[in-house]
Design a protein around this motif. Sequence first.
Motif, PDB file in Angstrom:
ATOM      1  N   LEU A   1      33.532 144.472  17.926  1.00  0.00           N
ATOM      2  CA  LEU A   1      33.888 143.127  18.357  1.00  0.00           C
ATOM      3  C   LEU A   1      33.631 142.139  17.239  1.00  0.00           C
ATOM      4  O   LEU A   1      32.627 142.239  16.511  1.00  0.00           O
ATOM      5  N   VAL A   2      34.523 141.153  17.128  1.00  0.00           N
ATOM      6  CA  VAL A   2      34.391 140.068  16.174  1.00  0.00           C
ATOM      7  C   VAL A   2      34.224 138.776  16.966  1.00  0.00           C
ATOM      8  O   VAL A   2      34.937 138.547  17.950  1.00  0.00           O
ATOM      9  N   GLU A   3      33.285 137.944  16.555  1.00  0.00           N
ATOM     10  CA  GLU A   3      32.976 136.716  17.282  1.00  0.00           C
ATOM     11  C   GLU A   3      33.778 135.535  16.749  1.00  0.00           C
ATOM     12  O   GLU A   3      34.270 135.538  15.625  1.00  0.00           O
ATOM     13  N   ASN A   4      33.895 134.499  17.612  1.00  0.00           N
ATOM     14  CA  ASN A   4      34.446 133.179  17.275  1.00  0.00           C
ATOM     15  C   ASN A   4      35.860 133.229  16.681  1.00  0.00           C
ATOM     16  O   ASN A   4      36.059 132.987  15.495  1.00  0.00           O
TER      17      ASN A   4
ATOM     18  N   ASP B   1      33.723 154.889   8.476  1.00  0.00           N
ATOM     19  CA  ASP B   1      32.979 154.088   9.453  1.00  0.00           C
ATOM     20  C   ASP B   1      33.224 152.618   9.157  1.00  0.00           C
ATOM     21  O   ASP B   1      33.749 152.242   8.093  1.00  0.00           O
ATOM     22  N   ALA B   2      32.849 151.768  10.111  1.00  0.00           N
ATOM     23  CA  ALA B   2      32.976 150.318   9.964  1.00  0.00           C
ATOM     24  C   ALA B   2      31.891 149.667  10.806  1.00  0.00           C
ATOM     25  O   ALA B   2      31.453 150.218  11.821  1.00  0.00           O
ATOM     26  N   ILE B   3      31.469 148.479  10.395  1.00  0.00           N
ATOM     27  CA  ILE B   3      30.414 147.749  11.112  1.00  0.00           C
ATOM     28  C   ILE B   3      30.653 146.255  10.945  1.00  0.00           C
ATOM     29  O   ILE B   3      31.123 145.800   9.889  1.00  0.00           O
ATOM     30  N   TYR B   4      30.362 145.500  11.992  1.00  0.00           N
ATOM     31  CA  TYR B   4      30.530 144.053  11.951  1.00  0.00           C
ATOM     32  C   TYR B   4      29.211 143.398  11.563  1.00  0.00           C
ATOM     33  O   TYR B   4      28.160 143.705  12.132  1.00  0.00           O
ATOM     34  N   MET B   5      29.268 142.483  10.594  1.00  0.00           N
ATOM     35  CA  MET B   5      28.102 141.742  10.110  1.00  0.00           C
ATOM     36  C   MET B   5      28.174 140.340  10.719  1.00  0.00           C
ATOM     37  O   MET B   5      28.797 139.439  10.159  1.00  0.00           O
ATOM     38  N   LYS B   6      27.548 140.185  11.865  1.00  0.00           N
ATOM     39  CA  LYS B   6      27.760 139.004  12.699  1.00  0.00           C
ATOM     40  C   LYS B   6      27.297 137.729  12.013  1.00  0.00           C
ATOM     41  O   LYS B   6      27.972 136.695  12.110  1.00  0.00           O
ATOM     42  N   ASN B   7      26.159 137.760  11.362  1.00  0.00           N
ATOM     43  CA  ASN B   7      25.623 136.517  10.797  1.00  0.00           C
ATOM     44  C   ASN B   7      26.438 135.998   9.628  1.00  0.00           C
ATOM     45  O   ASN B   7      26.430 134.798   9.344  1.00  0.00           O
ATOM     46  N   SER B   8      27.142 136.872   8.925  1.00  0.00           N
ATOM     47  CA  SER B   8      27.951 136.431   7.787  1.00  0.00           C
ATOM     48  C   SER B   8      29.436 136.412   8.094  1.00  0.00           C
ATOM     49  O   SER B   8      30.240 136.094   7.216  1.00  0.00           O
ATOM     50  N   GLN B   9      29.823 136.766   9.339  1.00  0.00           N
ATOM     51  CA  GLN B   9      31.222 136.795   9.780  1.00  0.00           C
ATOM     52  C   GLN B   9      32.079 137.654   8.848  1.00  0.00           C
ATOM     53  O   GLN B   9      33.135 137.250   8.376  1.00  0.00           O
ATOM     54  N   LYS B  10      31.607 138.866   8.650  1.00  0.00           N
ATOM     55  CA  LYS B  10      32.323 139.846   7.846  1.00  0.00           C
ATOM     56  C   LYS B  10      32.165 141.210   8.492  1.00  0.00           C
ATOM     57  O   LYS B  10      31.273 141.413   9.315  1.00  0.00           O
ATOM     58  N   PHE B  11      33.040 142.140   8.131  1.00  0.00           N
ATOM     59  CA  PHE B  11      32.828 143.519   8.521  1.00  0.00           C
ATOM     60  C   PHE B  11      33.034 144.415   7.309  1.00  0.00           C
ATOM     61  O   PHE B  11      33.819 144.104   6.403  1.00  0.00           O
ATOM     62  N   ALA B  12      32.290 145.509   7.313  1.00  0.00           N
ATOM     63  CA  ALA B  12      32.295 146.435   6.184  1.00  0.00           C
ATOM     64  C   ALA B  12      32.965 147.729   6.587  1.00  0.00           C
ATOM     65  O   ALA B  12      32.721 148.259   7.676  1.00  0.00           O
ATOM     66  N   LEU B  13      33.812 148.275   5.685  1.00  0.00           N
ATOM     67  CA  LEU B  13      34.501 149.543   5.886  1.00  0.00           C
ATOM     68  C   LEU B  13      34.075 150.513   4.801  1.00  0.00           C
ATOM     69  O   LEU B  13      34.104 150.172   3.595  1.00  0.00           O
ATOM     70  N   THR B  14      33.642 151.698   5.206  1.00  0.00           N
ATOM     71  CA  THR B  14      33.292 152.746   4.240  1.00  0.00           C
ATOM     72  C   THR B  14      34.424 153.768   4.200  1.00  0.00           C
ATOM     73  O   THR B  14      35.015 154.097   5.239  1.00  0.00           O
ATOM     74  N   THR B  15      34.740 154.279   2.997  1.00  0.00           N
ATOM     75  CA  THR B  15      35.872 155.182   2.817  1.00  0.00           C
ATOM     76  C   THR B  15      35.431 156.431   2.073  1.00  0.00           C
ATOM     77  O   THR B  15      34.337 156.494   1.489  1.00  0.00           O
ATOM     78  N   THR B  16      36.310 157.422   2.114  1.00  0.00           N
ATOM     79  CA  THR B  16      36.056 158.672   1.379  1.00  0.00           C
ATOM     80  C   THR B  16      36.234 158.501  -0.120  1.00  0.00           C
ATOM     81  O   THR B  16      35.927 159.436  -0.886  1.00  0.00           O
TER      82      THR B  16
END
Length: 1128
Positions: free
Chosen positions: A152-155, A204-219
């Motif tokens: 989920l992404v906020e705002n 994988d991917a993860i949402y970084m709520k405090n900085s309003q970014k998400f990170a994607l890891t790749t092969t």
Amino acid sequence: MVMNSFNSISSRMSDTSSNYSYKSADSSIRLEEHITRKHLEELLRIFQPKKTDHDQDNSQQSEKKTLAEFKDIVSKMLGTEKWNDQMEMLFYKVDTGCDGFVDWNEFCTYMVLQMREVEHIQMTSQIKPFTAEAIVKRSYHNKQETTTKMFLVENPTRIVNVSKVGDIGVWDTELRLLKNYKLSSNVAADETGAKRRCHTWVTDAIYMKNSQKFALTTTSREIYFYDTSTNPYYAEFCLYALPDVPNCVNYWYSETARNGHSILIFGDDEGSVHLLHFHSPQSRLFGKPFNPKQGIQRIYFNDLIADPEYRDSKNIHRAFVTYECIPNIHDEIIRRVMYVADGNQIVSSSSSSATSVVLMDLKKKKKPYIFKVNKGVECFDYSKPLNVLVTGSLDHLVRIWNPYVDAKPICLLQGHSTGICDVAINRSFGQIISYSKDAILKIWDIKEQNCLQTITLKIPSFPQGRIPDHGEFPLNLFEQPHDMMLVSCNDCIALFKMGKLKPPPEAPTTHEAPLCNAIYNDLFHQVVTGADDSTVSVWNVENGVRSLKFSNAHGHEEITCIAFDKSWRRLFTGARDGTIKAWNFQNGNCLHEFKSIAEAEVTGIMSFQDQKVLAVGWSRQITTYDDSDPDIIFVHANTNWKGGQMHKDDILTMDHCDPYYLATGSYDGTIIVWSEETEQISAVLKKSKALKGHQSTPVEKLLFLENRVTKERLSKNKKCGAVLLSSESGVIHLWSFFGHKHHLGKFSATDTPESSILGMASSIDNSLLITGDTTGTVRVWDISNFCVSDLQEFQTDSPPLKKQWKAHDMAIVSLNYIEYEFLGLIVTSSSDRTARLWTLDGKFIGTFGQKKKWNLKNPASFQHPRNPWGELVEDVSHTGAEARHTQDTPPDHLPAQSVTFEDEVKDKVDSNTQHKSNNPVAEVGENAESHNEDLSSVKLPALPNLQTSKRLPERRMTTHIMAENKKTLPSARKLVRAETVSKFETPKEKILGETTEKGLAKRRATRHERRYRVGFINPQTTSRFGNLCSPFQALSIPNTDVVDFSPDLPMSRRMQDRGMECLSETDLASLPLHYLKGFADQDNDGGEEASRNPTRRSMRHGSPRRSTLLPATAQLPGAMKSSVAVRK
């Protein structure tokens, strides 16, 4: 057949009953809970008869055992006789046919039903989080590739899914696709411009709520950081050339310092864990050098690990991010990783059997905990508040671990038929959600360790018999405030919305609807309660635990009365539509249904004579049913009562003194005593006086003093004391039908004339009378020497009040006195949806339905010294002369300032303003029965005796003054104001300043004065015209116009049939018009029933109906005039 019964019951009891083995036979453990599978096998062998050559089919039948044989068998089986009391109770419960024998089929049926009911109660008490169907959508932009991760992404709140090949989709909360992106469209080549030779997969991917970014890891050993603060999303940073392929990622930040220290953790394919510590994530994640080119900023990973002493352009990131590595935690690829801030720990898992899950200290000061599973761990979730670690493996098992005990799991949750691919802990509900490879979701309760719900994911265009493809992280749970769960399967996404958690009630409730009655079973030591939603519950009085509940007893009709038969083994229920049913209340089976004679409410049921059932109600008839044949399901009514149907109005109550007398009371005030043996009238204690111009009060409750009845029948020198009590508009009347004088006395048992007594009970020796009124107050009266002979004068003084306390918020609809092992107890039920248990001296034991069990042998388990509202109560009652209904001494349970005020006012008021009730009653003797309708001779208390606990000042702060003292109000207000100001003196230490403190004290004093100023207003005066009223109605007299009645007013046919005449002003003044309230003309019979039912329906949940045709002043004798006051 016998073996089938054994298999069905042993499968239910093998897991539950074993937990109760080798426990003592205390009241909190039932014999049924002590029986294990081994005991069942032994009982099966005993019940099975021996085979003979002559009878080849006797294996299908079982031997029948008597009570003595059954007790002997169970005693030998358990090896002890300490269960003898419960053995007899168990025998009566199993013997549903009431023939004195039990066989194996009856025993198994009872045990299966009991286990099923226990499971049902457990399941209904647990919350199923998903009650609605899932929203399933196909992600066409994935191009038939699986979804790797969803978050989920906020705002604003948006759902983002990332496919394995890098397709990014943005959805709203209803799974409507808004936008989609392609990872290769943002980053198509590296810095040299050369194209990649192989496809890049997202791991994988993860949402970084405090900085309003998400990170994607790749092969490709890269991590992309996307900015979500703008629309559209764009890739801002790319961290490349990582030492190994990042396979899973986790992010943590502090809620209190959102721009403070945060950590991005990822595990690689070599078994190591890497940490990126961001120091100001809201400001900047990495350093940004001057670059005229627009686009993504690519960051070389080695720049983060450069020597901090070497200061050049490659060290620009050190102020924003630092790197840390923990190598070789696992010897295989890391499947999941999590950072736990509380304890600064890292949890990681792999498919290795040697290091399946590792929980270690980040600073490596403590020894790590290593959990080992044969086939490794595919997924896990950890909750620090619940102190639970949950793992899922390919062996189809979900394991629950204590995170600090790695030897073996707490329990194994079995139920999946394929490998577990994801698990999640629902912390709000205390549940575990597991997802297997065959697209099946299971919800488990952590405390009970059982499966609450199973959901099969319905995937479009999914071939049957094949296992679908799943991403690495198919299950994503989002708790409050979103309350949703996302599940991915193939190229589809399913959205589940969780149900909202209901706030816990302020106090426990017994039913979800108002109660109609609560009765006690002396054989099984159980309390049975019935509610308006047609549910019946059975409770163990020893601990307050519910043993059975069956719903829809009468469909959608309200239950109005319940009763037991003479054997205490069957339950009768009556409904508002006139239907009556007989139940085996140990298993909820309906045994008989008695046909109603009219669609009229049943108000009383009882076992009558031999194998008969008697019922009364709004049909105005006494009806009997033949209950001799147990095979007849539908029983027809018999209205041929030998004494005739003498009641002219609805029968509201009845009571019986078995086997001698039956008493019935109707709405018009008539009380008739019948002989149970001959069905003839023994005495008519009271007749309706409506035709004589007097207002009749309905008989709300009748109570026989059975001990006195027995003594009167056996005694040669009859004293002819009171043996029957009736409650009428809050006044208790005492009657005797052995002598010439019937009406022996009366007294007011409530604080206000508007209250009524709907619950009455007496002790076994009839020395104590317990009453419960419509205000929720319980009172205990000493009637041992009250109206014991007809030679005494007519009694109008109240008997000594022993105890009184506030028991419920609303009307008490039933009250029972019980004796349990020489302990006197009181069971009360109320329309506030609760049934409660009290000691005779007013100590609160508990509410039926509360979570905490009580033990009647251990007073420390009682709720006392707290009341039902959780407030401490030192003394719940007052005794002796201080508790009498007199005006000379104010009640000691009122607030201190109220008592002081009354003392001062009484010193200042004139003696002529004393209450008229202080005058003695003038008329006593044979004509004392005329006092039945005149309540002015009853002594009332000077102040309302509302409550005795400390809860009174918080709930009712108004001091009520009698109407006769209105002249003293100015001086009284000065006293109250002086008393209140002294009560709220400013403290010595003035925190807010002297001026502010004085202002607050003045406001409190003014508020208290305003409350007193309207304290004497009669609420009946302000509410008789409906809710639209104002204080001016009570404080001022409106102007009136005189409207003369026409001398030739027509009279209805009903008035003429009742012999009413109106030829002069005198006839009009004595015309009993109030009797016609609620009745229409005889020509409109349907309207009569419609107008009567709604009025009487509110009787059980408040004060009984009262007829009011004209204003209240027009109902008093002599107040009927030939003109009416009309408000301008």
